[in-house]
Every structure is written in structure tokens, then in C-alpha cells.
Design a protein around this motif. Structure first.
Motif, PDB file in Angstrom:
ATOM      1  N   GLU A 128      32.311 -65.902 103.086  1.00 44.30           N
ATOM      2  CA  GLU A 128      31.591 -67.056 103.628  1.00 44.30           C
ATOM      3  C   GLU A 128      30.693 -66.648 104.788  1.00 44.30           C
ATOM      4  OE1 GLU A 128      34.548 -69.870 104.712  1.00 44.30           O
ATOM      5  OE2 GLU A 128      35.181 -70.298 102.651  1.00 44.30           O
ATOM      6  N   LEU A 129      31.201 -65.797 105.674  1.00 44.02           N
ATOM      7  CA  LEU A 129      30.424 -65.366 106.823  1.00 44.02           C
ATOM      8  C   LEU A 129      29.248 -64.494 106.410  1.00 44.02           C
ATOM      9  CD1 LEU A 129      33.195 -64.679 109.487  1.00 44.02           C
ATOM     10  CD2 LEU A 129      31.332 -66.329 109.655  1.00 44.02           C
ATOM     11  N   LEU A 130      29.465 -63.639 105.417  1.00 41.12           N
ATOM     12  CA  LEU A 130      28.363 -62.810 104.931  1.00 41.12           C
ATOM     13  C   LEU A 130      27.222 -63.679 104.407  1.00 41.12           C
ATOM     14  CD1 LEU A 130      30.095 -59.803 103.116  1.00 41.12           C
ATOM     15  CD2 LEU A 130      28.763 -59.759 105.226  1.00 41.12           C
ATOM     16  N   ALA A 131      27.581 -64.709 103.689  1.00 35.89           N
ATOM     17  CA  ALA A 131      26.555 -65.622 103.182  1.00 35.89           C
ATOM     18  C   ALA A 131      25.866 -66.337 104.341  1.00 35.89           C
ATOM     19  CB  ALA A 131      27.179 -66.634 102.229  1.00 35.89           C
ATOM     20  N   ARG A 132      26.642 -66.729 105.347  1.00 35.59           N
ATOM     21  CA  ARG A 132      26.067 -67.475 106.473  1.00 35.59           C
ATOM     22  C   ARG A 132      25.092 -66.636 107.292  1.00 35.59           C
ATOM     23  NH1 ARG A 132      23.373 -69.291 109.315  1.00 35.59           N
ATOM     24  NH2 ARG A 132      23.563 -70.942 110.872  1.00 35.59           N
ATOM     25  N   VAL A 133      25.362 -65.346 107.431  1.00 36.70           N
ATOM     26  CA  VAL A 133      24.466 -64.499 108.238  1.00 36.70           C
ATOM     27  C   VAL A 133      23.375 -63.854 107.394  1.00 36.70           C
ATOM     28  CG1 VAL A 133      26.273 -64.044 109.940  1.00 36.70           C
ATOM     29  CG2 VAL A 133      25.911 -62.406 108.073  1.00 36.70           C
ATOM     30  N   GLY A 134      23.295 -64.236 106.117  1.00 38.11           N
ATOM     31  CA  GLY A 134      22.204 -63.765 105.271  1.00 38.11           C
ATOM     32  C   GLY A 134      22.450 -62.432 104.585  1.00 38.11           C
ATOM     33  N   LEU A 135      23.718 -62.079 104.380  1.00 34.37           N
ATOM     34  CA  LEU A 135      24.038 -60.797 103.754  1.00 34.37           C
ATOM     35  C   LEU A 135      24.855 -60.967 102.476  1.00 34.37           C
ATOM     36  CD1 LEU A 135      24.974 -58.643 106.895  1.00 34.37           C
ATOM     37  CD2 LEU A 135      22.794 -58.709 105.670  1.00 34.37           C
ATOM     38  N   ALA A 136      24.716 -62.088 101.816  1.00 37.88           N
ATOM     39  CA  ALA A 136      25.440 -62.308 100.570  1.00 37.88           C
ATOM     40  C   ALA A 136      25.080 -61.232  99.551  1.00 37.88           C
ATOM     41  CB  ALA A 136      25.114 -63.688 100.008  1.00 37.88           C
ATOM     42  N   GLY A 137      26.081 -60.699  98.878  1.00 36.18           N
ATOM     43  CA  GLY A 137      25.873 -59.674  97.860  1.00 36.18           C
ATOM     44  C   GLY A 137      25.806 -58.260  98.400  1.00 36.18           C
TER      45      GLY A 137
END
Length: 278
Positions: A128-137
Motif C-alpha cells: 500500500e505504501l509503495l503505491a502511495r509514494v508512486g513506486l507500485a510494481g
């Protein structure tokens, strides 16, 4: 929430980095810390999380004096304090996800972390945090394969993995280009607002500080010489902090930014964006 009273730090070589600093922070309040090199900004932050032991004074987080705790009690207190470093402090050979999960060390312990035994809830929070800071995937990328801005985003997400109540941010934009610096500052402010986090942001860029940080604290030779709204940081205050200089360009740019912010706000109120139906 955070009360710093008469904080002093004297190093073994007799250099005095902090001279009776007093500072209060309310829950959810974000403060910018500015001043010349050697003013004591980094020492102040490191005293709060006890990376540096103060010589005297009181640092109270929710009433608990951090200067008096040690051992397991200090480790428990540090869970509430997230740290974001200038040089990112990532383990280069580990993946983004592994670096992120290291933010749970204060909860799971060294051996469980070493064996990569993390709770499913922690892993879900990391995604969830990765997606929030723009690093999803990007969870499986090694840290040494990331750009500076991406590394700082990992550092921010790792600090939030602790679920802290206070963030200490040490020069988050010092190694970044102007555009990325603005993105990182905007992200930090958004995350603090979303989570109700208090934060102290040590930052060298005065214009960037006044653009994003509502309250500014200026240090000079280990003492606070300015503590007030960013909008009131004028040439006189800058001279007290940094010394004599022509501050016209900085104060003009700051004034232009404030006027533009007001114009943008008025335009948004007059012409709101149409609501998009789900």
C-alpha cells in the motif's frame, strides 16, 4: 506532543552544537528547520531520536523524557519516531520491498527480519505504501538500481512502515534536482496531513522551505533566532539566521509564490473542477 526544553549538546572536543534550545510541537504540526552549516540543525534532530545523547535539557514525547530512557525502553520510544535521511540510508543490495520491511525491525526483532519472516499484514501495508509514494510494481528492484528521487520515496515509505507519530526529516532534497525536490516536499506534506503526523524537516533551501512548510524555525550557532510563520520570514529574519546578505531575490521570490498561491486558490474557488461521477 513534543516538548524540547533548554536542550544543550557539547561534544568531547568542547564544541557546543546546541545552546539551550526550547521548541514545542503540536500533534500534526510540521516545522521547517533552517540555518547555516554548523548551526546545529542535524544535531537537534539526532538528539530527538537519541542517535546523539544530549548533554543537558529535556526532550519529552507525550510526556516521556527521551533523554532519560535507554535499552528496551529507548527502542520502544523509537518506534514512534520515523527518520528520513539525506543520503537515503538504504541497503543497496536489497530489494525495495526488503528495505521497506526493515522499517518493522523495532517490532519483529532482528532474527525474524534476518529470516525474512514478516507478517502478512506488514507485507500488505508495504504494498500500500509503495503505491502511495508512486513506486507500485517496483518492489523487486534493487535499491542500487533506483534514481535519487525513487530512493528517497523508499526512505519515506520505510519510515511510515513504523507507523510513527513523529517524523524527523534530515535534508530530504539536498541531492535532488529542483523538480524532484518539489515532488518530494509535496509528498511529505501530503502524507503528514493524511496521517496526522508531526514532523521536523531540516532543509537548506529557504525558498522551498517557505513554499511548503507553514512554520519556520531558524538556528544560528546552536540557538533559535527565529520561530514563526513562513510568510513572515523577511530579510531581517534571514539576516539574523544567516548573517548580512542581500536577501532581495529570495524575499521577492517568496512574495511572488504567496501571491500566486492566493491567485490559484481564488481561481479554484471561482471555477471548481466538475465532479467526476464513479
Amino acid at each position: 506532543m513534543l516538548q524540547i526544553d533548554s536542550l544543550t549538546k557539547r561534544y568531547s572536543n568542547s564544541d557546543v552544537a546546541l545552546k539551550g534550545v526550547s521548541l514545542n510541537l503540536r500533534a500534526g504540526e510540521v516545522v521547517g528547520l533552517i540555518g547555516p552549516s554548523g548551526a546545529g540543525k542535524s544535531t537537534l534532530i539526532r538528539c530527538v531520536n537519541r542517535l546523539v545523547t544530549p548533554t543537558s535539557g529535556r526532550i519529552a514525547l507525550d510526556g516521556q523524557d527521551l533523554a532519560l530512557v535507554s535499552g528496551s525502553a529507548l527502542r520502544r520510544v523509537r518506534r514512534q519516531i520515523g527518520m528520513i535521511f539525506q543520503e537515503y540510508a538504504l541497503v543497496e543490495r536489497l530489494t525495495v520491498m526488503e528495505n521497506l520491511l526493515s522499517g518493522r525491525l523495532g517490532y519483529v526483532g532482528f532474527w525474524r527480519s534476518w529470516a525474512r519472516r514478516f507478517d502478512a499484514q506488514d507485507i500488505a501495508r508495504a504494498f500500500e505504501l509503495l503505491a502511495r509514494v508512486g513506486l507500485a510494481g517496483m518492489e523487486n528492484k534493487r535499491a542500487d538500481a533506483l534514481s535519487g528521487g525513487q530512493r528517497q520515496r523508499v526512505g519515506i515509505a520505510r519510515a511510515l512502515m513504523q507507523q510513527p507519530r513523529l517524523l524527523l526529516v534530515d535534508e530530504p532534497t539536498a541531492s535532488l534536482d529542483p523538480k524532484t525536490s518539489r515532488q518530494i516536499m509535496r509528498l511529505i506534506m501530503e502524507l503528514c496531513a493524511e496521517r496526522g503526523l508531526a514532523a521536523i524537516v531540516n532543509i537548506h533551501d529557504v525558498v522551498l522551505a517557505t513554499q511548503y512548510l507553514p512554520r519556520i524555525v531558524g538556528l544560528q550557532a546552536g540557538q533559535i533566532v527565529y520561530d514563526g510563520p513562513a510568510a513572515e520570514l523577511d530579510a531581517g529574519a534571514l539576516t539574523r539566521i544567516y548573517g548580512d546578505e542581500d536577501w532581495t531575490a529570495i524575499t521577492r521570490k517568496h512574495s511572488d509564490q504567496m501571491q500566486q498561491a492566493g491567485t490559484d486558490g481564488a481561481r479554484a474557488a471561482a471555477y471548481p473542477e466538475p465532479e467526476v461521477m464513479p
